[in-house]
Enzyme design. Structure first.
Site, mmCIF file in Angstrom:
data_model
loop_
_atom_site.group_PDB
_atom_site.id
_atom_site.type_symbol
_atom_site.label_atom_id
_atom_site.label_comp_id
_atom_site.label_asym_id
_atom_site.label_seq_id
_atom_site.Cartn_x
_atom_site.Cartn_y
_atom_site.Cartn_z
ATOM 1 N N SER A 1 15.313 15.632 -16.094
ATOM 2 C CA SER A 1 15.956 15.361 -14.813
ATOM 3 C C SER A 1 17.279 16.087 -14.663
ATOM 4 C CB SER A 1 16.161 13.854 -14.632
ATOM 5 O OG SER A 1 14.921 13.184 -14.614
ATOM 6 N N HIS B 1 20.881 12.374 -14.788
ATOM 7 C CA HIS B 1 20.702 12.803 -13.398
ATOM 8 C C HIS B 1 22.034 13.212 -12.772
ATOM 9 C CE1 HIS B 1 17.367 10.167 -14.464
ATOM 10 N NE2 HIS B 1 16.669 10.639 -13.441
#
Length: 423
Positions: A297, A362
């Protein structure tokens, strides 16, 4: 994929009629490339001033029009018109005729005072499937028509976008292997043996340096892998087709590393007593220093964030269809993936006291995307070392990485953190 529609018969006939044959040395007597351009240049510069007028340069381009792709010829003419003094020096002449995008070309692009005289690339008719794909990629990623035309004529699919495809195939292969060995494909991370894999980053095993990169090949489940693969194929592959594997790989890997190191970063000075306990709890909850990390991610969010930021910064020039809707869909997918990661992080662990994987990667990817990523994607084919912002963000990123490495060595002792047992 390199074939393009040839100019119409009238254009070709006109170009053939206007060709100046005496400018071309005979094939058997033709000197080396640079000497050949010198001979041509001297034909228009009899006084050896070192300059020729842009009008004469246009005549020269007209005489060689049958040898140039129509869009490249148009770009060169636009560049000639951008010279305010009405003259072109010899080095610019060689770069232009050799189809090299020199610093003078890039400066003309940035000045924005060129006028493209013919129809837009989007209006071209009779394109085959591969040509339409290249045109689509150009309009998806490049904000200037002059860049889109140059890219359309220059792209040969050699090399192909191998970086994003290779990374994606490896991620899928590792996921399938783990799914078969664990007997579980959905929420694999809840399996008691999941963290025993040598690729997962675990804070107790942080001395094993390879885990700082290999964790991208481990995903929490098919729902985690699916969203990452879709985003990096739909966004990463077109970006790599335009900007190349080196630039896109740099942004992707920087996002991966930053995503992991961000959760090692916390407060550098923590007071003693009750306030220390309070701040330590806050820092650990934000930085998530005790949780393992899996998934790509960080890299995916770096690419998507850089692409979305590039669209916003060049909104009027971006001609991709339904750009507002596409941005909304991308943001929804990113939000869904981030929300899943947050939910999973605070879901009761299948192997206490070790928590589920962190979601902080993230955020690290987004930070890299809107800094380093934007600079990398900002100007098509402009060298990174020519951009001052590039050096600023590289310096910031280097300081961050160095600080995180040293913090990773001393922070756990300084904050008296109790790490979960090794898997």
């Amino acid at each position: 994929m390199g074939e393009h529609p040839s100019p119409g018969p009238a254009v070709a006939a006109c170009a053939e009629a206007e060709r100046i044959e005496e400018l071309e040395p005979e094939a058997e007597e033709r000197p080396p490339a640079e000497d050949h351009w010198k001979v041509l240049f001297d034909q228009f510069d009899p006084g050896n001033t070192g300059f020729i007028s842009t009008g004469k340069f246009r005549s020269l381009l007209d005489s060689h029009s049958s040898k140039l792709d129509p869009h490249k010829r148009e770009v060169l003419l636009a560049l000639a018109d951008s010279h305010a003094n009405g003259q072109i020096c010899y080095q610019d002449f060689v770069n232009l005729m050799s189809n090299k995008r020199s610093n003078s070309f890039r400066q003309a692009i940035l000045q924005g005072n060129r006028r493209l005289c013919s129809k837009a690339l989007l209006e071209e008719k009779g394109l085959n499937l591969s040509q339409r794909l290249i045109r689509h990629v150009a309009y998806e990623t490049l904000p200037r028509e002059i860049d889109r035309k140059w890219y359309y004529d220059s792209y040969t699919c050699c090399p192909p976008p191998w970086f994003m495809i290779t990374v994606t195939l490896l991620e899928v292969a590792f996921f399938l292997y783990n799914g078969v060995s664990l007997g579980q494909f959905v929420l694999q991370v809840t399996h008691p043996r999941y963290l025993k894999n040598a690729l997962v980053y675990h804070p107790q095993l942080r001395a094993q340096a390879w885990r700082y990169l290999t964790y991208i090949f481990m995903h929490a489940g098919i729902e985690h892998l699916g969203l990452n693969v879709v985003l990096q194929l739909l966004v990463g592959v077109p970006l790599e087709m335009v900007h190349g594997a080196t630039r896109i790989g740099l942004v992707y890997v920087a996002g991966v590393v930053a995503g992991l190191l961000l959760q090692l970063f916390t407060l550098t000075a923590v007071p003693k007593g009750a306030l220390r306990v309070c701040l330590r709890s806050l820092a650990v909850s934000v930085a998530d220093m005790t949780a393992p990390v899996v998934g790509s991610s960080g890299g995916v969010y770096a690419l998507v964030s850089a692409h979305l930021a590039n669209i916003v910064m060049n909104w009027s020039g971006m001609k991709c269809q339904f750009k507002l809707l596409r941005m909304a869909v991308a943001l929804i997918c990113m939000s869904m993936e981030f929300g899943r990661a947050v939910w999973l992080r605070f879901h009761p662990s299948a192997y206490p006291p070790c928590p589920h994987p962190s979601f902080v990667a993230h955020l690290g990817g987004v930070a890299v995307g809107i800094t380093l990523g934007v600079v990398v994607l900002r100007n098509y084919e402009q060298r990174l070392q020519d951009q001052s912002l590039w050096w600023i963000f590289v310096a910031m990123y280097t300081v961050f990485v160095l600080f995180a490495v040293f913090w990773n060595i001393f922070a756990y002792t300084l904050l008296d953190l109790k790490l979960p047992p090794p898997p």
